[in-house]
Design an enzyme around this catalytic site. Structure first.
Site, PDB file in Angstrom:
ATOM      1  N   GLU A  32      44.835  38.484  37.965  1.00 14.31           N
ATOM      2  CA  GLU A  32      45.754  39.472  37.401  1.00 14.31           C
ATOM      3  C   GLU A  32      46.988  38.767  36.839  1.00 14.31           C
ATOM      4  O   GLU A  32      47.332  37.654  37.266  1.00 14.31           O
ATOM      5  CB  GLU A  32      46.160  40.435  38.539  1.00 14.31           C
ATOM      6  CG  GLU A  32      47.073  41.555  38.092  1.00 14.31           C
ATOM      7  CD  GLU A  32      47.218  42.659  39.145  1.00 14.31           C
ATOM      8  OE1 GLU A  32      46.713  42.502  40.272  1.00 14.31           O
ATOM      9  OE2 GLU A  32      47.846  43.680  38.815  1.00 14.31           O
ATOM     10  N   GLU A 180      42.504  51.598  40.464  1.00 10.76           N
ATOM     11  CA  GLU A 180      43.263  52.302  41.514  1.00 10.76           C
ATOM     12  C   GLU A 180      43.973  53.532  40.932  1.00 10.76           C
ATOM     13  O   GLU A 180      45.182  53.709  41.083  1.00 10.76           O
ATOM     14  CB  GLU A 180      44.253  51.363  42.217  1.00 10.76           C
ATOM     15  CG  GLU A 180      43.536  50.259  42.956  1.00 10.76           C
ATOM     16  CD  GLU A 180      44.371  49.520  44.017  1.00 10.76           C
ATOM     17  OE1 GLU A 180      45.600  49.698  44.063  1.00 10.76           O
ATOM     18  OE2 GLU A 180      43.771  48.762  44.794  1.00 10.76           O
ATOM     19  N   GLU A 302      38.072  44.194  44.570  1.00 14.37           N
ATOM     20  CA  GLU A 302      39.252  43.568  45.192  1.00 14.37           C
ATOM     21  C   GLU A 302      39.003  43.499  46.685  1.00 14.37           C
ATOM     22  O   GLU A 302      38.813  44.533  47.343  1.00 14.37           O
ATOM     23  CB  GLU A 302      40.530  44.365  44.896  1.00 14.37           C
ATOM     24  CG  GLU A 302      40.950  44.282  43.444  1.00 14.37           C
ATOM     25  CD  GLU A 302      42.321  44.892  43.164  1.00 14.37           C
ATOM     26  OE1 GLU A 302      43.183  44.915  44.077  1.00 14.37           O
ATOM     27  OE2 GLU A 302      42.516  45.356  42.032  1.00 14.37           O
ATOM     28  N   GLN A 351      43.094  36.722  44.961  1.00 12.21           N
ATOM     29  CA  GLN A 351      42.909  36.451  43.561  1.00 12.21           C
ATOM     30  C   GLN A 351      42.733  34.951  43.364  1.00 12.21           C
ATOM     31  O   GLN A 351      43.133  34.188  44.232  1.00 12.21           O
ATOM     32  CB  GLN A 351      44.105  36.961  42.755  1.00 12.21           C
ATOM     33  CG  GLN A 351      44.290  38.459  42.872  1.00 12.21           C
ATOM     34  CD  GLN A 351      45.280  39.019  41.841  1.00 12.21           C
ATOM     35  OE1 GLN A 351      45.759  38.295  40.970  1.00 12.21           O
ATOM     36  NE2 GLN A 351      45.602  40.289  41.975  1.00 12.21           N
TER      37      GLN A 351
HETATM   38  O1  AHR Z   1      45.639  42.419  44.106  1.00 15.45           O
HETATM   39  C1  AHR Z   1      46.927  42.942  44.156  1.00 15.45           C
HETATM   40  C2  AHR Z   1      46.941  44.447  43.903  1.00 15.45           C
HETATM   41  O2  AHR Z   1      46.273  45.101  44.941  1.00 15.45           O
HETATM   42  C3  AHR Z   1      46.247  44.926  42.661  1.00 15.45           C
HETATM   43  O3  AHR Z   1      47.038  44.851  41.538  1.00 15.45           O
HETATM   44  C4  AHR Z   1      45.945  46.352  42.985  1.00 15.45           C
HETATM   45  O4  AHR Z   1      44.794  46.833  42.316  1.00 15.45           O
HETATM   46  C5  AHR Z   1      45.805  46.357  44.494  1.00 15.45           C
HETATM   47  O5  AHR Z   1      46.571  47.350  45.069  1.00 15.45           O
END
Ligand code: AHR
Length: 498
Positions: A32, A180, A302, A351
């Site tokens: 991200e 989300e 995620e 991530q």
């Molecule tokens: O990975 C960090 C955040 O966690 C992401 O932006 C979101 O989709 C989730 O709440």
């Protein structure tokens, strides 16, 4: 410390059975525009003294190619529902800036955009998974992004792509329609999102040979109602439904340190990681009622550990260290995904670089591989292999009043007939003897590697980047179809059996 009685840990691997393939996309990643994942992570810019190819760091590309990265999700996350793709194309000097409101309020200069991401995927040899903006973007905007990327014919949008230096379209399969949307992506109710999904997805077209695999925003944790409503109201319009689950040792307000923890936090973290099994079973049961053929994939896009940020770092950047505990967390989670591969088609750890449970950490020109990275590298032979059914009866691991299974495993067979067995011993003190029966197989040799360390919080630093790394493993005896394995305490072991 005496070894646990051999009678306690019995594993039967049905080496001659197995139907489903473990989708390689289970070993996917997520990047991200957050903290130092893209900027200072993948992207250093073309003028950087750090060796790069068209602005993308060479050492990171090499490291991720080495784990056979199959798919990369981008640009978010919460960022995706505020991202306007047209700001990230064309000459850098013409790209407008924006505020990254979710992640530290920093200025985003849009230097890493569509062309840079697609170049990154080409350099990595992986598939792109793009998450479109449903929360604050228009249908036309999402429609045109698909067209810009994948349309071969002539149109104002595809001509714009050509003018920006890319003649042929890119193949793009995985397409997320929002992220989300029950939270940062618009605070929607599932009924409302289901209708919005149907509208947006209608205009995400298949051009030429390109076929989109459309992924709807799914539930967080055990929000089973979200899954129920989405499957009921929009299930025939999507190919995948996502699920987000993060492992926090404590609460969202005080999550716990990534490196300073005792055995009780080690235990709680791993217990919470094991909850992924129940979550997948719960969401799958609902999906089964609407989709008995299992056409729709569960996309865990995620997952991973979420701790307090490292002291002194920007709280909005989510930078955390990565220890042996994270290696065990990754090991059990990937085993759970393998064992549910009839429904789980993709997963993306959060991530890739410098954010949450990262593969790689960077500091200037230095880069280190985390314990989590090593687990992905050790497990890579599961990618695309046939999942083998297993039966495991194992010793308990008890902490205070609570108990979890000490051993966690999954097995697969590749097209050459080689069996891959991944074993995790969650007990930080107790070495275990695991007695494996390889049913239907006449094994002639076994080899393996182990990931462990002296301390539960062992981790790699820029001064000592190889504190936690895999080593050869030969603590096993093969006789007929039986394999006895001495599994060290707090370890991940991957065996290859021929
Ligand atoms: O990975 C960090 C955040 O966690 C992401 O932006 C979101 O989709 C989730 O709440």
């Amino acid at each position: 410390m005496p070894k646990k009685n051999i009678e306690e840990n019995k594993l039967v691997v049905h080496a001659d059975l197995g139907k489903e393939r473990i989708s390689k996309h289970i070993y996917g990643h997520f990047s991200e525009h957050l903290g130092r994942c893209i900027y200072d992570g993948f992207w250093v810019g073309k003028e950087s003294p750090i060796p790069n190819t068209r602005g993308i760091r060479n050492d990171i590309v090499e490291a991720l190619r080495n784990v056979n990265i199959p798919v990369l999700r981008w640009p978010g996350g919460c960022f995706a529902d505020e991202y306007h793709w047209q700001d990230g194309i064309g000459p850098y000097e013409d790209r407008p800036c924006m505020i990254n409101t979710h992640w530290g309020g920093v200025t985003e200069n849009n230097h890493f955009g569509t062309h840079e991401f697609m170049d990154l995927c080409e350099q990595l040899g992986c598939e792109p998974y793009i998450c479109g903006n449903l929360g604050s973007g228009t249908i036309q905007e999402m429609q045109q992004w698909v067209e810009y990327l994948t349309f071969d014919g002539q149109s104002p949008v595809s001509d714009m792509r050509r003018a920006n230096g890319r003649e042929t379209p890119w193949p793009v399969r995985f397409w997320g329609v929002g992220n989300e949307n029950w939270g940062c992506g618009g605070q929607m109710r599932p009924e409302y999102y289901a209708d919005q999904y149907r509208r947006y997805a209608t205009y995400c077209r298949n051009f030429g040979e390109n076929r989109l695999y459309k992924i709807a925003c799914g539930a967080s944790d055990s929000n089973y109602n979200w899954t129920e409503v989405l499957m009921r109201e929009a299930g025939s319009f999507f190919d995948g439904l996502s699920l987000h689950y993060y492992t926090l040792p404590n609460t969202w307000e005080a999550k716990g340190s990534a490196t300073q923890f005792d055995e009780s936090e080690w235990f709680t973290t791993l217990k919470k990681a094991l909850f992924m099994d129940e979550l997948i079973a719960g969401h799958s049961n609902i999906m089964d009622r609407y989709d008995a053929e299992r056409r729709v994939g569960l996309i865990v896009d995620e997952w991973g550990a979420w701790y307090d940020v490292e002291p002194g770092t920007n709280p909005g950047f989510l930078y955390q260290q990565n220890t042996l505990r994270d290696a065990l967390l990754a090991g059990v989670t990937l085993n759970i995904f393998n064992n549910h591969c009839e429904r789980v088609y993709m997963a993306n750890i959060a991530q890739t670089i410098n954010v949450l449970q990262a593969m790689v950490l960077t500091e200037g020109k230095q880069m280190l591989l985390t314990p989590t990275y090593h687990v992905f590298e050790m497990y890579k032979t599961h990618q695309g292999a046939t999942r083998l059914p297993i039966e495991l009866t194992g010793a308990p691991y008890t902490n205070g009043e609570e108990t979890i299974p000490a051993i966690n495993a999954s097995a697969s067979r590749d097209d050459e007939g080689k069996v891959c067995l991944s074993l995790c011993n969650l007990d930080p003190e107790q070495e275990m003897v695991v007695s494996c029966q390889l049913r239907g197989m006449n094994p002639v040799r076994a080899s393996g590697r182990v990931l462990t360390a002296n301390a539960i919080n062992a981790h790699n630093t820029f001064e000592k980047p190889e504190t936690v790394k895999p080593a050869e493993f030969d603590e096993m005896t093969l006789s007929d179809d039986s394999l006895s394995v001495n599994l060290p305490a707090k370890s991940v072991v991957v065996l290859e059996i021929e």
